[in-house]
Every structure is written in C-alpha cells, then in structure tokens.
Design an enzyme around this catalytic site. Structure first.
Site, PDB file in Angstrom:
ATOM      1  N   ARG A 185      42.030 -20.038  17.317  1.00 28.92           N
ATOM      2  CA  ARG A 185      41.005 -19.299  18.072  1.00 28.92           C
ATOM      3  C   ARG A 185      40.602 -20.043  19.340  1.00 28.92           C
ATOM      4  O   ARG A 185      40.212 -19.419  20.325  1.00 28.92           O
ATOM      5  CB  ARG A 185      39.803 -19.030  17.167  1.00 28.92           C
ATOM      6  CG  ARG A 185      39.053 -20.246  16.705  1.00 28.92           C
ATOM      7  CD  ARG A 185      38.209 -19.993  15.472  1.00 28.92           C
ATOM      8  NE  ARG A 185      39.040 -19.810  14.287  1.00 28.92           N
ATOM      9  CZ  ARG A 185      38.566 -19.539  13.070  1.00 28.92           C
ATOM     10  NH1 ARG A 185      37.262 -19.414  12.884  1.00 28.92           N
ATOM     11  NH2 ARG A 185      39.374 -19.396  12.043  1.00 28.92           N
ATOM     12  N   ASP A 244      53.404 -21.174  12.785  1.00 29.14           N
ATOM     13  CA  ASP A 244      52.059 -20.924  13.300  1.00 29.14           C
ATOM     14  C   ASP A 244      52.073 -20.497  14.774  1.00 29.14           C
ATOM     15  O   ASP A 244      51.021 -20.292  15.370  1.00 29.14           O
ATOM     16  CB  ASP A 244      51.173 -22.158  13.119  1.00 29.14           C
ATOM     17  CG  ASP A 244      49.709 -21.795  12.943  1.00 29.14           C
ATOM     18  OD1 ASP A 244      49.415 -20.646  12.547  1.00 29.14           O
ATOM     19  OD2 ASP A 244      48.851 -22.649  13.208  1.00 29.14           O
ATOM     20  N   GLU A 294      42.093 -23.985  14.843  1.00 30.45           N
ATOM     21  CA  GLU A 294      42.485 -24.288  16.216  1.00 30.45           C
ATOM     22  C   GLU A 294      43.019 -23.089  16.983  1.00 30.45           C
ATOM     23  O   GLU A 294      42.931 -23.038  18.214  1.00 30.45           O
ATOM     24  CB  GLU A 294      43.537 -25.406  16.212  1.00 30.45           C
ATOM     25  CG  GLU A 294      44.988 -24.983  16.016  1.00 30.45           C
ATOM     26  CD  GLU A 294      45.258 -24.307  14.675  1.00 30.45           C
ATOM     27  OE1 GLU A 294      46.190 -23.494  14.594  1.00 30.45           O
ATOM     28  OE2 GLU A 294      44.533 -24.589  13.703  1.00 30.45           O
ATOM     29  N   ASP A 325      41.185 -27.583  12.015  1.00 35.92           N
ATOM     30  CA  ASP A 325      42.237 -26.686  11.525  1.00 35.92           C
ATOM     31  C   ASP A 325      41.959 -25.231  11.900  1.00 35.92           C
ATOM     32  O   ASP A 325      42.776 -24.357  11.635  1.00 35.92           O
ATOM     33  CB  ASP A 325      42.382 -26.828  10.009  1.00 35.92           C
ATOM     34  CG  ASP A 325      43.658 -26.196   9.482  1.00 35.92           C
ATOM     35  OD1 ASP A 325      44.621 -26.074  10.272  1.00 35.92           O
ATOM     36  OD2 ASP A 325      43.702 -25.823   8.300  1.00 35.92           O
ATOM     37  N   LYS A 382      45.668 -30.655   6.749  1.00 35.14           N
ATOM     38  CA  LYS A 382      45.989 -29.756   5.649  1.00 35.14           C
ATOM     39  C   LYS A 382      46.548 -30.534   4.457  1.00 35.14           C
ATOM     40  O   LYS A 382      47.077 -31.634   4.621  1.00 35.14           O
ATOM     41  CB  LYS A 382      47.056 -28.738   6.098  1.00 35.14           C
ATOM     42  CG  LYS A 382      46.633 -27.777   7.185  1.00 35.14           C
ATOM     43  CD  LYS A 382      47.806 -26.901   7.595  1.00 35.14           C
ATOM     44  CE  LYS A 382      47.440 -25.930   8.700  1.00 35.14           C
ATOM     45  NZ  LYS A 382      46.532 -24.875   8.233  1.00 35.14           N
TER      46      LYS A 382
END
Length: 489
Positions: free
Chosen positions: A340, A277, A338, A336, A266
């Site tokens: 799921r 997150d 990730e 990124d 990122k």
C-alpha cells in the site's frame, strides 16, 4: 519469454484426417450428433465414435470435457480426443474444451477438427492458454511443442476472430512468466528492462530511477526499498491508440519483486512464494502488451512501482514516519504492509501527471483476502458503482472470479495515528478493507477508482481450467475486455 503454441488455421481436408500422425481432436454435440468431420472420423474408425456417443459414460460427460481413444482403427493417429460440446456453445464451455484438448494432447502434434463449430476462436484461446509451461530452469525441459493445426470450414474467418485472442494469450503468458520468475532473476532492474523492451511493439516506456522518485517526493515507495540492494523504480507504459488529446485510463500495479516482510519479517514457511508479490505489476504489464499487440483503439497508461522489501541496517523500521508524494504522513506500524505504501505514491503520481478518466490498481495486497474469498475470487473495492459494474461484467464474461466488498468511514477510522496523518495498518479486523481504505486516501475526489486485491488468484497451488498450477495471469482478460467495452465501442 514463453510464447503461446502456434496455431495454423486451415481449410477442412477430410482426406488428411486418416494420415495425421499425433493426436486428433473432434467434437460431439450433447446428443451425440456429428458434423461432417466427425462423421468422417466415425467412418474411419468403423463406428467407434458412434459407439462412444451411445455409451452411458458419454451422457455423464459435462460440456467441455473430453475422453480419449488410443490408437483408433483406420487412422494413423496415436489417439483420438473426443470433446463433448454443443454446436453453439457458451464462451466458457468452448474455452474449457480447448483447454481440455490441450491437456490431453501434451506436446504431441495436434489436429483439431472444428468444422462449422460456433465459437471456434474461443476453443483456440483455450488451447493456447492451457498449453502454457514454465520450464526455463528445468535441465530436462522438453523442446517446444510443434504448431497445432486447426481445421475449419471457414478458416480465414476463424483466424480473423482469433487474432485478438492471440494477443490476449501473449499478454497472459507475459504476466505468467513474470509472476513465475524467481527473485534472483527478476530483480527490479530486470523487470524494468523487460518492460522497456515493449517499446518494440509500440508502447512508450519511461523508467523513473531513485533520484527521479526522490525529486517527486515518493518517500513512501522509497522507504519500502531502502533496505535492498535492488534500486526502486517506477515504470510508465503508455498506449495511445485512441483519439489524440483524450485523457487516458490508468492501470497501476504493485511490483514487490520479493517480500521478506522487512524488519517485520515473515515466518520462513511459505516465504518462497513471495516471488509472486509483484503480481499486480505483472498483470498491468500483460494488459499493456495485449493492448499494443492488438492495436487497441484506446488511450491507456500503465504504471508499476518496482521495489524489493528486505531487512537490512538501512531498512525502514516500525515506528518510522514517512511523507508521501501527496504530502500526507504515514506512521509505519508493520513493514510487511508495504504494498500500500508503494501504491500510494504511484496512484498519486498517475493522477497528478495524467489526469486519467479512471484508475484501477492491482496488488497481491493482503492475506486477509484469501481468508475471505479463497483462490476463486479477487477482492473488488471501488468508489464508483458504474466503473465497478463495468469491471465485474467484464470479469464475469471472461470467467475470472471477482467479488465486490464494502468501503466506509468506520473502516477508515481504524487508520488513525497518534503521531501522523495515518497508520499503514488498521489491525486484524477487516484487513483487506482497511488496506483499501488506505489506498482510497490517495485517490482524488472526482477520480473513479477500483482496487483489486489479487493475493488469492495471482498464483495457485493446483491446476485451473485454463492454466497449470502457478501463475494464472488473472485479470489480463477481464481488464482487456473492460477497456474494449468501455472505450472501443
């Protein structure tokens, strides 16, 4: 752990009002009408309350809003907090009034004069929720605020109705603490330990380590965490308060304790926010805590996948192909995307092991949901109208914004891969929907399912009605209500 400010419910004592040192809160109806306690305050202050009610400014106040009179005559209180509220307010207005009183009171000793106020328990919940303060790392942090005194004409009844709400407040606080914690403190090990400690309140907690996950074939989850020194884990929390033998309802949460984006790293700006997150796992943990504390008459299992997504020589690469527990292969296009991958394996495991009556997963999954819905609503995706309607009804009742978005084959086609069963991203267009479509591939045909994308609501940059800026605890109240309505009658 941050705990809600204690509230003591007591019988109304008119003689004690004048002697209270700190802040006193009183309620005035829309038309300025006063109950017995308000009339007592008005007499003590030589008509100050009546003059406020007659002033033009009072008519402009919205329900639930407050005004303050400093050092009122005839009282020892440092301030009188006046809340405008009907005698029979809505749940939302009652909680708002409680929250506004909590904001005005700060850490001062607080006396709330509820009298015969309808929805007094909801006022107390607003008081509790807005009193949250995450100050664990401030060297000048103040001592915890003293307990609040809540005077009501029938305190035993109010306290009994407020008891389940106290469990909700503690669940919300637990979620907020988890989401607010920095990633150097809330590692996967620390997160799992905090969940394991909830065995003390009656949850059955099991921690699956990397060796267990490898045996189960959870390679999409393990792939996300393979660049981190923090070991990946799955934590299973069971609450069996319903009928013995009945299948549970399942809650599944994304628990990425820090997300750099991995090799698809990122931008630096704002990356510090990626401590949140793990918000989906935080909500699941908060709901399970609430269910246990209030002894819910339902069978519910909460599962969270705990990983850290870091760039390293061992980290997963774009172009890799990994095999899920289900058996499907996934081409990694962007490391990124990730969350799921974590949820895919945990969702399949939840269905395979527990055969739940339904599943709801929660994740801070996509930035696209913030573009679409801002910070006011979570995205709701579902394969079952009845379950979706039940959740949306509960969310509306609790004042937690949620909006249903579509699913469909046209979106699913975007996940086609040249070399594997699917890609982990479907491009920029409809990014939140294609992410949900990815997850739906790991839902068994007859399993009612909701995916909640909470990226916009899990943590916010400004105060909300019931929370200071930072972690909100969004979802704990709505999910608890849905479980009560759906399974507890």
């Amino acid at each position: 752990m941050t705990t809600p400010r204690e509230i003591n419910f007591k019988e109304t004592d008119l003689d004690a009002i004048a002697e209270w040192e700190g802040r006193v809160a009183v309620f005035l109806g829309e038309d300025g009408k006063m109950d017995q306690t308000a009339r007592r305050v008005n007499r003590l202050t030589k008509g100050a309350l009546a003059r406020m009610a007659d002033a033009p400014g009072f008519a402009k106040m919205k329900l639930g809003e407050t005004k303050e009179l400093s050092w009122p005559a005839g009282m020892k209180a440092e301030a009188l907090i006046v809340a405008r509220l009907d005698r029979r307010p809505s749940t939302e207005d009652a909680r708002k009034a409680g929250a506004e009183i909590a904001k005005a009171a700060g850490t001062s000793p607080l006396l709330v004069l509820a009298g015969n106020l309808n929805r007094a328990p909801d006022v107390s919940l607003g008081l509790a929720l807005r009193g949250y303060d995450f100050n664990a790392y401030k060297s000048d942090a103040k001592d915890p605020a003293p307990a609040m005194t809540f005077m009501a004409n029938k305190p035993e009844e109010v306290a009994a109705e407020a008891a389940p709400m106290a469990a909700i407040a503690e669940g919300v606080f637990f979620t907020r603490d988890l989401v607010n914690e920095p990633a150097n403190v809330l590692t996967t090990d620390d997160f799992a330990a905090r969940l394991a400690a909830m065995q003390e309140i009656g949850l059955d907690v099991e921690i699956l380590e990397e060796a267990d996950l490898e045996k189960l074939g959870m390679r999409t989850l393990l792939g996300v965490g393979q660049g981190s020194e923090s070991p990946s884990k799955v934590v299973v929390m069971q609450w069996n308060g319903g009928k013995k033998g009945d299948k549970p309802f399942a809650l599944v949460g994304k628990g990425v304790v820090f997300d750099t984006g991995g090799i698809s790293i990122k931008p630096a700006g704002g990356m510090e926010d990626m401590t949140m997150d793990m918000g989906g796992a935080g909500v699941v943990a908060g709901v399970m805590r609430t269910l246990a504390l209030r002894k819910a008459k339902a069978n519910v299992v909460g599962l969270v996948g705990l990983v850290e997504n870091m760039p390293d020589g061992k980290a997963q690469r774009p172009g890799d192909v990994v095999k899920s527990m289900k058996g499907d292969t996934v081409e990694i296009i962007n490391t990124d995307a990730e969350g799921r991958l974590v949820l895919a394996d945990v969702l399949w495991y939840a269905q395979d092991r527990f055969e739940p009556t339904g599943v709801i997963d929660l994740a801070t999954l996509t930035g696209a949901i913030i573009i679409g819905l801002g910070h006011e609503n979570a995205g709701v995706f579902s394969n079952d109208d009845a379950l979706a309607d039940a959740f949306l009804k509960a969310a509306k009742a609790e004042g937690e914004g949620a909006w249903r978005l579509p699913l469909g084959q046209a979106y699913d086609d975007a996940l086609k891969s040249r070399i594997a069963d699917m890609k982990n991203v479907g491009g920029r267009a409809a990014g939140s929907i294609t992410a949900a479509q990815f997850l739906q591939r790991f839902i068994k045909k007859d399993t009612p399912w909701i995916h909640l994308d909470i990226a916009g609501v899990a943590s916010v940059k400004s105060d909300t009605t019931l929370a200071p800026k930072g972690a909100t605890g969004w979802g704990v109240m709505a999910l608890d209500r849905m479980i009560r309505d759906k399974f507890e009658g």
